[in-house]
Motif scaffolding. Structure first.
Motif, PDB file in Angstrom:
ATOM      1  N   PRO A  32      33.752  45.690  37.984  1.00 22.51           N
ATOM      2  CA  PRO A  32      35.220  45.725  38.063  1.00 22.51           C
ATOM      3  C   PRO A  32      35.905  45.304  36.768  1.00 22.51           C
ATOM      4  O   PRO A  32      36.962  45.841  36.433  1.00 22.51           O
ATOM      5  CB  PRO A  32      35.542  44.747  39.198  1.00 22.51           C
TER       6      PRO A  32
ATOM      7  N   ALA B  78      38.341  38.758  42.076  1.00 25.14           N
ATOM      8  CA  ALA B  78      38.819  40.134  42.166  1.00 25.14           C
ATOM      9  C   ALA B  78      38.790  40.807  40.795  1.00 25.14           C
ATOM     10  O   ALA B  78      38.660  42.027  40.695  1.00 25.14           O
ATOM     11  CB  ALA B  78      40.236  40.167  42.733  1.00 25.14           C
ATOM     12  N   LEU B  79      38.914  40.016  39.772  1.00 27.53           N
ATOM     13  CA  LEU B  79      38.893  40.572  38.417  1.00 27.53           C
ATOM     14  C   LEU B  79      37.463  40.788  37.924  1.00 27.53           C
ATOM     15  O   LEU B  79      37.254  41.259  36.810  1.00 27.53           O
ATOM     16  CB  LEU B  79      39.650  39.639  37.463  1.00 27.53           C
TER      17      LEU B  79
ATOM     18  N   SER C 119      48.576  43.703  37.077  1.00 22.07           N
ATOM     19  CA  SER C 119      48.817  44.407  38.336  1.00 22.07           C
ATOM     20  C   SER C 119      47.864  43.924  39.431  1.00 22.07           C
ATOM     21  O   SER C 119      48.248  43.860  40.598  1.00 22.07           O
ATOM     22  CB  SER C 119      48.759  45.923  38.138  1.00 22.07           C
ATOM     23  N   VAL C 120      46.649  43.554  39.051  1.00 21.14           N
ATOM     24  CA  VAL C 120      45.749  42.952  40.043  1.00 21.14           C
ATOM     25  C   VAL C 120      46.351  41.644  40.552  1.00 21.14           C
ATOM     26  O   VAL C 120      46.368  41.368  41.761  1.00 21.14           O
ATOM     27  CB  VAL C 120      44.351  42.683  39.437  1.00 21.14           C
TER      28      VAL C 120
ATOM     29  N   LEU D  77      38.639  47.568  34.408  1.00 25.84           N
ATOM     30  CA  LEU D  77      39.954  47.120  33.947  1.00 25.84           C
ATOM     31  C   LEU D  77      40.211  47.468  32.493  1.00 25.84           C
ATOM     32  O   LEU D  77      41.343  47.633  32.073  1.00 25.84           O
ATOM     33  CB  LEU D  77      40.079  45.596  34.090  1.00 25.84           C
TER      34      LEU D  77
ATOM     35  N   VAL E  52      45.318  43.614  34.344  1.00 28.24           N
ATOM     36  CA  VAL E  52      45.140  42.284  34.924  1.00 28.24           C
ATOM     37  C   VAL E  52      46.403  41.873  35.678  1.00 28.24           C
ATOM     38  O   VAL E  52      46.342  41.359  36.799  1.00 28.24           O
ATOM     39  CB  VAL E  52      44.831  41.244  33.830  1.00 28.24           C
TER      40      VAL E  52
ATOM     41  N   GLU F  36      49.369  42.219  42.887  1.00 25.37           N
ATOM     42  CA  GLU F  36      48.939  42.672  44.208  1.00 25.37           C
ATOM     43  C   GLU F  36      48.324  41.519  45.009  1.00 25.37           C
ATOM     44  O   GLU F  36      48.586  41.362  46.196  1.00 25.37           O
ATOM     45  CB  GLU F  36      47.933  43.821  44.034  1.00 25.37           C
ATOM     46  N   HIS F  37      47.535  40.725  44.318  1.00 23.05           N
ATOM     47  CA  HIS F  37      46.914  39.554  44.929  1.00 23.05           C
ATOM     48  C   HIS F  37      47.990  38.629  45.503  1.00 23.05           C
ATOM     49  O   HIS F  37      47.889  38.160  46.640  1.00 23.05           O
ATOM     50  CB  HIS F  37      46.107  38.844  43.846  1.00 23.05           C
TER      51      HIS F  37
ATOM     52  N   LEU G 268      41.430  35.360  42.923  1.00 22.60           N
ATOM     53  CA  LEU G 268      41.993  36.243  41.896  1.00 22.60           C
ATOM     54  C   LEU G 268      40.961  36.485  40.801  1.00 22.60           C
ATOM     55  O   LEU G 268      40.721  37.619  40.385  1.00 22.60           O
ATOM     56  CB  LEU G 268      43.260  35.622  41.297  1.00 22.60           C
TER      57      LEU G 268
END
Length: 428
Positions: free
Chosen positions: A325, A153-154, A26-27, A329, A24, A30-31, A150
């Motif tokens: 997704p 994206a998760l 790292s997502v 994770l 989480v 990056e976001h 965010l």
RNA sequence: GCGGGUGUCGCCAAGUGGUUAAGGCAGCGGCUUGUGGUGCCGCUAUACGGGGGUUCGAAUCCCCUCAUCCGCCCCA
């Protein structure tokens, strides 16, 4: 229980959990990188005064939930209960604002002395975003979009974004007296908690969970109704921008935040997967805080999301959609290679081999048991590795190894270390 | 701070007053002392969160305590 254990409300993250956290994080990292935010890290411990002045003496967080103590120099210190005050303090202390607007993010542990419950620990973790020096309604929309995207994206679904405007301090002042006046005529219809809050923090009565109070409030004056024309116009603009970004939201005129520094835009993102602690992310505008902490008058807006709650929601999402997704994770990584080794010559060599393969960036697990080959194969299989390398004294003397695929097809082959390395590198 | 639920091996879990505290998973060992994934066999709680009490006898009943979970409150 005489065994040593964690303090109440303090939780160990075991390896399996830690893996998910890192995924989480790292997502998120990056976001934020894509959005041009910079990370800031502040101390966990601050002068108590920072939070008392920043969050508000009358708030519950400051009044009864802080970990406060005197250090050896008799200074009153507090483990941070939230991140915004510290970020603002750091920005002021180091003159960041004189370099222009700041777009910052942070993450880490926060501490509140509360009764632990689902989605609520005493040490909990937040990821947050703060835009300092941002005044336009566009920044409100951008900040909210940052949170919304965010979470998308998760792979989280079924979230609800609620939004409200708390207006200016003058708006709130006006509304407060209006509301208090109205409620005082109906005190006996309020639940006991709300009666109490009538004198301490009347705005918070608005989000009381009591059914009768809720019903009563349907008739009460609304915050939106008390806003100045300018505040209303500003809020309308924020809403219009959210619509243009196709971010679904619901107006919630009862949404009030618990920290004193919020004004104008306030919002919460909630999930129905969380039980009583439904808020995954919350935030708002705090145009007065920076000045209140001794800085120049500077508009700002931000939010924070709760990692523990987020992980709960992700776990639910992963279960609902095993291929989505969120599920990815939470997947457990396996090594690429498992090195089976046994024998006086072979074992030291295996250590060297592991080091070489790892040096090439391969995930390698080295069996350290000296157990029978069959035993080691069993472990290799269970590790989930795609390849087994067998290194016994026979191979050690020949300067080779045996490479055997554990998942797909293919024969075991005897290779030099070099050939094995280049082969595996391509397999990665 | 208030209210309710729960506490038996690393995890899940049977047992609700009476000789040795089921079982499953995981772990370890073996069948198979250089080749795995299946199977079979064996081992792994003087002990039922802790303390006190009732009883001839308690994991099972009572009291206290601790921990944990859920809700209120609060918030992310």
């Amino acid at each position: 229980m005489s065994q040593l254990q964690t303090l109440r409300g303090m939780v160990d993250l075991l390896p399996e959990q830690t893996r998910r956290w890192q995924a989480v994080e790292s997502v998120a990292r990056e976001h934020f990188r894509c959005a041009g935010l910079d990370e800031i890290r502040t101390p966990l411990l601050e002068f108590t005064d920072l939070f008392a002045r920043g969050i508000g003496e009358a708030t519950d967080v400051v009044g009864k939930e802080m970990y406060t103590f005197l250090d050896r120099g008799d200074r009153s210190c507090t483990l941070r209960p939230e991140g915004t005050a510290s970020v603002v303090r750091a920005a002021l202390q180091h003159g960041l604002l004189s370099q222009g607007p700041q777009r910052l993010w942070y993450g880490g542990p926060m501490f509140r002395y509360e009764r632990p419950q689902a989605g609520r620990q005493r040490q909990f973790h937040q990821i947050g975003v703060e835009f300092l020096g941002a005044s336009s309604p566009r920044s409100d929309a951008e900040v909210i979009a940052l949170a919304w995207d965010l979470l998308s994206a998760l792979g989280i679904q079924g979230l609800k974004l609620e939004i409200n405007s708390l207006g200016t301090p003058e708006d709130r002042q006006r509304f407060r007296s209006e509301l208090v006046g109205w409620l005082e005529e109906r005190v006996e219809q309020l639940d006991p908690d709300s009666q109490e809050r009538l004198s301490t923090n009347p705005l918070r009565i608005l989000d009381s969970k009591d059914k009768r109070t809720q019903l009563l409030l349907n008739e009460a004056p609304t915050l939106l109704g008390a806003l100045s024309e300018e505040s209303v116009r500003r809020f309308d603009e924020v809403c219009a921008l959210l619509s243009a970004l196709q971010i679904p939201y619901q107006l919630n005129p009862r949404l009030v935040r618990g920290l004193d520094y919020y004004g104008h835009t306030a919002f919460e993102i909630t999930s129905d997967q969380l039980g009583a602690q439904a808020t995954v992310c919350g935030g708002g505008r705090y145009d007065g805080l920076i000045q209140q902490l001794g800085g120049p008058a500077t508009p700002a807006i931000g939010w924070a999301l709760g990692m523990e709650r987020l992980l709960l929601v992700i776990a639910a999402a992963a279960q609902a959609d095993p291929d989505g997704p969120a599920a990815r994770l939470t997947a457990t990584p396996a090594p690429l290679v498992y090195i089976i080794n046994r024998g006086e010559q072979a074992e030291p060599q295996a250590l060297l081999l592991a080091r070489q393969l790892r040096g090439a960036g391969l995930a390698v697990e080295l069996d350290g048991s000296s157990a029978a080959f069959g035993k080691q194969f069993k472990r290799a299989d269970r590790s989930g590795a795609r390849w087994a390398v067998v290194l016994g004294d026979e191979e050690a003397l020949a300067g080779t190894l045996r490479l055997k695929p554990l998942r797909g097809e293919g024969e075991e082959q005897q290779l030099t270390w070099e050939d094995a390395l280049s082969y595996l590198t391509k397999q990665r």
